[in-house]
Write a protein that holds these residues in place. Structure first.
Motif, PDB file in Angstrom:
ATOM      1  N   ALA A 223       0.827  -1.204   0.000  1.00 35.46           N
ATOM      2  CA  ALA A 223       0.000   0.000   0.000  1.00 35.46           C
ATOM      3  C   ALA A 223       0.864   1.259   0.000  1.00 35.46           C
ATOM      4  O   ALA A 223       0.603   2.219  -0.734  1.00 35.46           O
ATOM      5  CB  ALA A 223      -0.932  -0.006   1.209  1.00 35.46           C
ATOM      6  N   VAL A 224       1.918   1.240   0.826  1.00 36.72           N
ATOM      7  CA  VAL A 224       2.818   2.407   0.883  1.00 36.72           C
ATOM      8  C   VAL A 224       3.505   2.605  -0.460  1.00 36.72           C
ATOM      9  O   VAL A 224       3.598   3.737  -0.974  1.00 36.72           O
ATOM     10  CB  VAL A 224       3.862   2.216   2.009  1.00 36.72           C
ATOM     11  CG1 VAL A 224       4.923   3.308   1.939  1.00 36.72           C
ATOM     12  CG2 VAL A 224       3.187   2.228   3.370  1.00 36.72           C
ATOM     13  N   SER A 225       3.979   1.506  -1.058  1.00 30.27           N
ATOM     14  CA  SER A 225       4.661   1.599  -2.361  1.00 30.27           C
ATOM     15  C   SER A 225       3.706   2.112  -3.435  1.00 30.27           C
ATOM     16  O   SER A 225       4.082   2.940  -4.272  1.00 30.27           O
ATOM     17  CB  SER A 225       5.209   0.230  -2.765  1.00 30.27           C
ATOM     18  OG  SER A 225       6.167  -0.213  -1.835  1.00 30.27           O
ATOM     19  N   TYR A 226       2.466   1.623  -3.389  1.00 37.71           N
ATOM     20  CA  TYR A 226       1.492   2.085  -4.387  1.00 37.71           C
ATOM     21  C   TYR A 226       1.224   3.581  -4.225  1.00 37.71           C
ATOM     22  O   TYR A 226       1.190   4.327  -5.211  1.00 37.71           O
ATOM     23  CB  TYR A 226       0.178   1.327  -4.259  1.00 37.71           C
ATOM     24  CG  TYR A 226      -0.926   1.976  -5.047  1.00 37.71           C
ATOM     25  CD1 TYR A 226      -1.022   1.786  -6.419  1.00 37.71           C
ATOM     26  CD2 TYR A 226      -1.840   2.831  -4.437  1.00 37.71           C
ATOM     27  CE1 TYR A 226      -2.002   2.412  -7.161  1.00 37.71           C
ATOM     28  CE2 TYR A 226      -2.832   3.460  -5.170  1.00 37.71           C
ATOM     29  CZ  TYR A 226      -2.912   3.242  -6.531  1.00 37.71           C
ATOM     30  OH  TYR A 226      -3.879   3.872  -7.254  1.00 37.71           O
ATOM     31  N   ASN A 227       1.007   4.033  -2.977  1.00 40.43           N
ATOM     32  CA  ASN A 227       0.729   5.455  -2.762  1.00 40.43           C
ATOM     33  C   ASN A 227       1.893   6.325  -3.205  1.00 40.43           C
ATOM     34  O   ASN A 227       1.699   7.407  -3.771  1.00 40.43           O
ATOM     35  CB  ASN A 227       0.412   5.707  -1.280  1.00 40.43           C
ATOM     36  CG  ASN A 227      -0.947   5.162  -0.883  1.00 40.43           C
ATOM     37  OD1 ASN A 227      -1.802   4.946  -1.745  1.00 40.43           O
ATOM     38  ND2 ASN A 227      -1.159   4.947   0.392  1.00 40.43           N
TER      39      ASN A 227
END
Length: 467
Positions: A223-227
């Motif tokens: 999720a962090v990488s996607y954001n």
């Protein structure tokens, strides 16, 4: 579910087989011992034709053993029956044949009977019976056989009950496994479903969507990488749109100016020669400006596509700096400015001479343009550790604090009107930053409004070798 199902079926079959083998073995051993012992007891009575004694013994032992006792002769015909029903009937059972024909001492077997067989050889309610046969011997050898017929309904029912219970347990475990799997799959896939929905929105052009960061481990990292990726894409998209808008505007301005000048020449054939010459000079200026914008755009495009090749060579950047100062000295003298250098000699770096010269020239040129007449401009170059630090300082108009983070952005202008007057394209500082980065260096700016600016270029120096 498939793996659990196959595993449980194998366990069910194996356990049922083990229980069945154990129970049948116990029953076989018990019945065989009892019947063999009784056959030894009855053999003398049968051989002496003591009918009453044989009937008495059969009735007594049949009640104790909980089944039916039958005595057959050598041909397999029934001579005695504790139920007094099968006299004269020939028992063609595999177990009887094994003892009388094959010579086995004992034989045991379990059979599932139909209604007729059950009525003839067992109780009518018993459709699962066991036959235990023991040889009866006399002085002349085999004289017959003792057959013990006993019901095994309880044994079969117990095995069926075990199998049913295990099947029920499997169904319960399977249902529980399915429920747990659904719950866990929902918990584990929910973030992925949210991410999938967000990606679909992004695919439709909405780059502002973000995934809520929850939980821990790989899903949180995803999720962090996607954001992070989404923020970069959104920033890139905004930069691209702004770049296209700015480029269109910058290209449109000289074209519009030339169109006006050209229309004036066309529709005013009697225009004085002096004014016509001035218009032509203005158009020439705008063409040069347009050509400069296109050249700078092509340069940035090659840099963005990583297609710009650097021809690195060991260069005395002290000497390169002094050459650029000399080139711009006439312009500064024309504006009565003081342009001086404080250059440490012999500083070597591995650079592309033409491109690094463009960096130095551009920064000094900007300082000359944006410093008022009579101002002071100084260029310095010093060693600091393993780096060469190049600076140009002026006492010009300076840059507002809120504009400092944006001065290296493409087409960004602190004062658009003034930039056009000085002939800038709004791309020079962006090119400077890109070229410096390609050389492994960095360019920064410090400025105070009304007190001038300082641009600093830091480059890695060539390592000195000692013989």
């Amino acid at each position: 579910m498939l793996i659990v199902g196959i595993s449980f079926v194998i366990m069910l079959s194996s356990l049922t087989g083990l229980v069945s083998d154990y129970l049948f073995t116990q029953r076989t051993r018990q019945d065989s011992l009892s019947v063999e012992k009784l056959a030894t007891t009855l053999a003398p009575l049968f051989a002496s034709a003591s009918s009453d004694a044989v009937d008495e013994e059969l009735a007594s032992y049949a009640g104790e053993m909980g089944g039916r006792l039958v005595v057959v002769d050598q041909s397999g015909r029934v001579q005695y029956d504790s139920f007094s029903q099968l006299y004269g009937m020939k028992l063609e059972l595999p177990e009887v044949i094994a003892v009388l024909v094959n010579g086995d001492s004992t034989a045991y077997g379990i059979h599932t009977l139909n209604a007729e067989d059950a009525a003839n050889t067992a109780d009518q309610a018993d459709y699962h019976v066991s036959y235990c046969v023991a040889k009866m011997t006399g002085d002349d050898g085999t004289i017959g056989a003792l057959v013990f017929i006993s019901p095994v309904e309880e044994l079969v029912a117990s095995l069926n009950a075990v199998e049913k219970q295990m099947t029920t347990a499997f169904a319960v475990v399977a249902a529980a496994a399915l429920l747990v799997a659904l719950i866990f799959s929902r918990v584990l896939t929910k973030p992925i479903l949210v991410l999938t929905g967000t990606l679909q929105k992004m695919g439709r052009g909405d780059l502002s969507v973000r995934v809520p960061v929850k939980g821990s481990g790989e899903l949180r990292e995803m999720a962090v990488s996607y954001n992070t990726m989404a923020e970069q894409l959104e920033s890139l998209d905004k930069s691209r749109n702004q770049f296209v808008a700015n480029a269109s505007h910058e290209l449109k301005t000289p074209l519009a100016t030339m169109k006006i000048l050209l229309e004036s020449l066309i529709y005013q054939p009697d225009m004085p020669q002096e004014l016509r010459t001035e218009f032509m000079q203005d158009m020439d200026h705008e063409i040069d400006r347009l050509s400069g914008i296109v050249t700078d755009l092509l340069t940035l495009t090659r840099m963005d596509a990583h297609r710009m090749e650097l021809h690195l060579e060991d260069t005395d950047i002290s000497q390169l700096t002094e050459e650029n100062i000399r080139l711009l000295q006439p312009m500064s003298e024309k504006r009565k400015q003081t342009l001086q250098g404080n250059i440490a000699p012999g500083i070597m770096a591995s650079v592309d001479v033409s491109k690094m010269s463009q960096v130095f020239y551009n920064l000094i040129d900007n300082a000359v343009k944006y410093t008022p007449d009579g101002g002071n401009i100084s260029v310095s170059l010093v060693r600091e550790g393993k780096q060469a630090v190049w600076r140009v300082r002026d006492n010009g108009v300076g840059i507002p604090e809120e504009d400092l983070p944006h001065v290296f952005e493409r087409f960004y202008r602190v004062d658009k009107a003034r930039s056009r007057e000085t002939g800038g394209t709004g791309l020079g500082l962006s090119i400077v930053k890109q070229i410096t980065a390609l050389h492994g260096g960095e360019v920064t700016v410090e400025s105070t409004l009304g007190h001038g600016s300082v641009f600093t270029v830091t480059l890695p120096m060539k390592e000195e070798t000692h013989s």
